[in-house]
Structures are given as C-alpha cells and as structure tokens.
Write an enzyme that holds these catalytic residues in place. Sequence first.
Site, PDB file in Angstrom:
ATOM      1  N   LYS A 165       0.847  -1.199   0.000  1.00  0.00           N
ATOM      2  CA  LYS A 165       0.000   0.000   0.000  1.00  0.00           C
ATOM      3  C   LYS A 165       0.877   1.243   0.000  1.00  0.00           C
ATOM      4  O   LYS A 165       1.876   1.298   0.727  1.00  0.00           O
ATOM      5  CB  LYS A 165      -0.891  -0.025   1.245  1.00  0.00           C
ATOM      6  CG  LYS A 165      -1.934   1.086   1.306  1.00  0.00           C
ATOM      7  CD  LYS A 165      -2.783   0.955   2.574  1.00  0.00           C
ATOM      8  CE  LYS A 165      -3.926   1.950   2.608  1.00  0.00           C
ATOM      9  NZ  LYS A 165      -4.763   1.788   3.832  1.00  0.00           N
ATOM     10  N   SER A 220      -9.711   1.284   2.996  1.00  0.00           N
ATOM     11  CA  SER A 220      -8.921   2.143   2.136  1.00  0.00           C
ATOM     12  C   SER A 220      -7.809   1.390   1.404  1.00  0.00           C
ATOM     13  O   SER A 220      -7.287   1.895   0.424  1.00  0.00           O
ATOM     14  CB  SER A 220      -8.305   3.278   2.952  1.00  0.00           C
ATOM     15  OG  SER A 220      -7.372   2.755   3.889  1.00  0.00           O
ATOM     16  N   SER A 276      -9.668  -0.899   7.260  1.00  0.00           N
ATOM     17  CA  SER A 276      -9.098  -0.705   5.921  1.00  0.00           C
ATOM     18  C   SER A 276      -8.298  -1.874   5.371  1.00  0.00           C
ATOM     19  O   SER A 276      -7.941  -1.873   4.195  1.00  0.00           O
ATOM     20  CB  SER A 276      -8.229   0.553   5.895  1.00  0.00           C
ATOM     21  OG  SER A 276      -9.042   1.696   5.873  1.00  0.00           O
TER      22      SER A 276
END
Lengths: 94, 488
Positions: free
Chosen positions: B78, B153, B177
């Site tokens: 990420k 997310s 997330s």
Amino acid sequence: MKITPEEVSRVARLARLELSEAKRELFVPQLQNILSYMDQLAELDTTGVTPMYGPVEHTTVLRADEVRKDFTRAEVLSNAPEEDGRFFIVPRIV
Amino acid sequence: MSELFRKTLSEIRDLLATGEVSALAVTEACLARIEATEPKIAALLSLQAEAALDQAKALDRQGPDPAQALWGVPLILKDVLTTKGVPTTCGSKILENFVPFYDATAVAKLKEAGAVLLGKANMDEFAMGSSTENSAYHATRNPWDLSRVPGGSSGGSGATVAAGQCFGSLGSDTGGSVRLPASFCGIVGLKPTYGRVSRYGLVAYGSSLDQIGPLARSVEDTARLLSAIAGHDPKDSTSVDAPVADYVGAVQNAKDLNGLTIGLPEEYWGEGLSPEVSEACRKAVDLARDLGAKTVPVSFSTTRYAVATYYIVAMAEASSNLARFDGVRYGHRTKEAGELLDLYQKSRTEGFGEEVQRRIIIGTYVLSAGYYDAYYRKAAQVRRLIRRDFDQAFEKCDLVAGPVCPITAFPLGGFTADPLQMYLMDIFTISLNLAGLPGLSLPVGLGRDTGLPVGLQLLGPAFSEDRLLAAARVLEAAQGERPWPSAV
C-alpha cells in the site's frame, strides 16, 4: 450542535485551509449531518469513566539522550520544495 | 510451469526455496499478470518493474537462502508505507513527488526476508475511505465485478492480491481498511493487535488506531507475512515488546476447533445485515460448530455509538497528524504564496482532496475550545466502554465472530454523494481499532444475490493472532478450494 457557515470558515482557517464559496456550500450541510450524528453520544451516561486516548496505556517509553546521526542533511532536504543546501526556504516573515 | 501467479505465497515460496523456479521467473510471471489485468482493475499507483527484475536476478545469483522466509516472493505494498527511493504518495496530490529516504520498518523487514517489491498499491487518500474512490489518482475496480469497488482504504492491496498480480500485500487498518477490502475481494486480511507491528514509516492517519496488516490468498500466507513484520521496534514508542508467536506453526498444526468457544454479538447479527451476507456468515458459523466449536451469545451494547466515537477520534487525530503537510519540508508547495500563512493555506488547499479536507475540518472542530469536552473527551470515554464490551465478551469466549460489512462490494459512485452513509458501512470493523485488538477477515463464500465474496470476521483478545489464524485455517480447510475472481 448547529454549525453556521461562518463557523465552518473559522475552523477551516484554524486548520490552514481556504474554503471557496462553492466548497463551503457543499460542506456546511454535510458537516451538520455528520456532527448531528456524532451528537448521539450525549445520550450515553459516561459519568466517572476515565477517557481512553489509546490502546497502549500507562507506559512512557524512554531512551538515553544520545546524539545520533540517522540521516544526512542532503537526505532531509531531498524533498524540499525550496532549499539552499543548508536550509528550507520559505517566504520572508519579518 | 504455466500460471505461476495462481499459486499461493506459501506454495511459491516452497518452489523458490527448492530451486524449482527462479526468482526471475516468478517476478516475470507477476509482471505479465499485471500487464494483463491492470488495464481492468487499476490497482497500482506505481510499478518498479526494472528494479524488481534486477533484484530477482541478484537473488538468483546468490541462490535460495533458508534464513530468508520470503526469498524471491513478489509483493506489492500500500502506498502509505514509506519506501526508500520509491515514490510514496498516500493516494494524495500533496505527496505526488515525494520520494522517501528511508524504509518503513515493516518494509525493511520484508526486504530482509528476501521479498521482491514490485510496486505500490492504490488507496483512499491518506487512508480516508471505504472504497478507494477517494484516491487522488484513479479508482480501483473489484476483480470480481469491474463495476464495483474493491473496498477501502487498502483497495489496491485487496484487488492486486485477488487478481494474482502478486502473492501478498501490506495494507493499513485504522477502522477496517485491511479487513474490508479483503472481504470485498475474497481474500484473507489481518489487523494485528495495536503495537504488534511497528508503525515507523506508516504515514499517520489516526495514530491511536492505525496498524499495518497483511492481505493474502490463504491463511498460511497471511501468517507468513505477519511473522515477517511483527515485533518490537524502538523507533515506534507504541510498539509492544512482547514475544512474537509462531504464527506459521499455529496454522500448520491447526486441526479442528474442539474446545474453542466463539462469541456471537447480537448487535452484529441482527437487522441491517443484507440477507446474502447473513446467510454466508451463518453457514460459516454452522461449519465452525461442526468442526467442534461451541458458540455463545455475547453483547456489544456500545455498537450503535461506535461509528460516532470512531469518526470523532479518527478525525481529531487526522487533523493533528496532517498539520505536518505545510508545503515547507516536503510535498506540494503552491506557486502563488505571498507570505507564510498564505503558503500554508494555499499549499494545503491545493494538495488535499475533498474528503481529507472534510475530515480535517471536523477534526479541528471537535478539538477546538468549547467543543473538546462534548466531542473528543466524550468519545474517549465511550471508547473505554467499547473496550469494556470486548473484555467482558472474552470472559465468556475465546474469539468473537461476525460479518465484516453489512453488504458485499457496492457499485462505484454508490455512496460518494453522502459521506455519512459511507461511514456507516464501517459499523462492524471500527470497534476493534478503538479497542486496539486483532481481527481477521476470512472469505466464506459468494453472496447468493450478487455472486460477490462475503467475509467473516474473527476478533480476538490482545496478541491472540495465532489463535485467530489457527481457527481461520481450520475453517478455510473445511471450505475447500476458493473460486478465482470472475472478472480478471
């Protein structure tokens, strides 16, 4: 809690954000909606409850106060929008 | 050896360790898969193909190293984790040109374990969102249905792993997330206990809530990634100096659920749950009972206050954390500043997207004079009551089970006009972050109505990751082989 457009602008200034007229119009009802939802916490009786600000409590992590060099000046300045090899440059303040 | 990309991380790791495949071949297989699928799902923000190929070649020259647990395994991280010499944008325009000069501790540990880092995954800007639509660059699409979101997310992480572009990913979980995209994309995701994984180099959103966690295609893969990144780090004062359990061993030795008591919070299984999510999750709980587990009802009476509590805490911390983006030391600087205050305001206003600005303003409001007690302090008090619910539940059971999200992956644009409705989606995931406890999202089949993956959440007491992983492995093994995403 009722939030006014003036208040939204005041808080935005505190947060160092500029709000255009259009964005303020968008935000005021949205923020009102979100804050009204948050207001439901008032229903709960929390008298005498100690606030919990984080999951790791009652610990203070200390380390020896020793001089170390983790990064070079060039590294620290490497992402600066403006620098002179020694300092971050900002607009004149005084 | 066709279709290497379909292997699990654990399988490919074994093939690499025995020399049956080369690190280069595996990296090339992933890059080919990225080329084939990326136009459809747009999971990535940057790809470091040349560097990855060079690293794979160097590993091959050196030969497999039994001391390196992830030798030659390609991963994608990420874009909220700092990577030395590799752009780290956090999905924001304000960090468009930011190239960190240091690795996050979790990244450094993956490198030490011999992993090959292919690229960086898309995300909601500064991890603020549940759909990855808040990325300042582009939306990511769900590999099961390209018209739907991958969750957020860490949506890029969920999509890239589900589509077979890599063998695992790291995301960050502030309010779900990691677990939500794992659930929406049909893979496994784990949010560790607060303090289990160092947050050094994780760009902060809500510092008292954030944890880095792995996403992968099997429970054992997840255990391997957690083993590589867990542990104390002097660079993060909230990282906990507790022994790291043998996660891989726990998974490999897991046989049944005899003696395990699973708590079912009535608030997680009642109204508001879509019929298909309810059905798939109940079936998994029935399976757990067949495998030896006992179930007991527990109560999370604070659930209806969790969303309000969470967003007050998260936005307050975000407004404080994001004060560092001021156009002075790194990140976007406006071209139109007259004086210093102007420079701050214009740089931030130009650089931050709409959702980030909304959260900063609310966070500033709930911390400001006159409102602090009614919002922030009150939320911190309710937070303790939420934690108490968990503590009381774990007196009666070993683990808690519930759905990850009331619905399966929703269409792009489904909630963008109404931020509050999007926040309410997090109802089942956020309490865990407020309490600082670990949770795992396990795929439990496809929804009857949408044909999309459903995730079951297993929640545990502090530092019970080995227990969570073992229970999840028993369920996974009993479910049989998982289908591959239908749209890639």
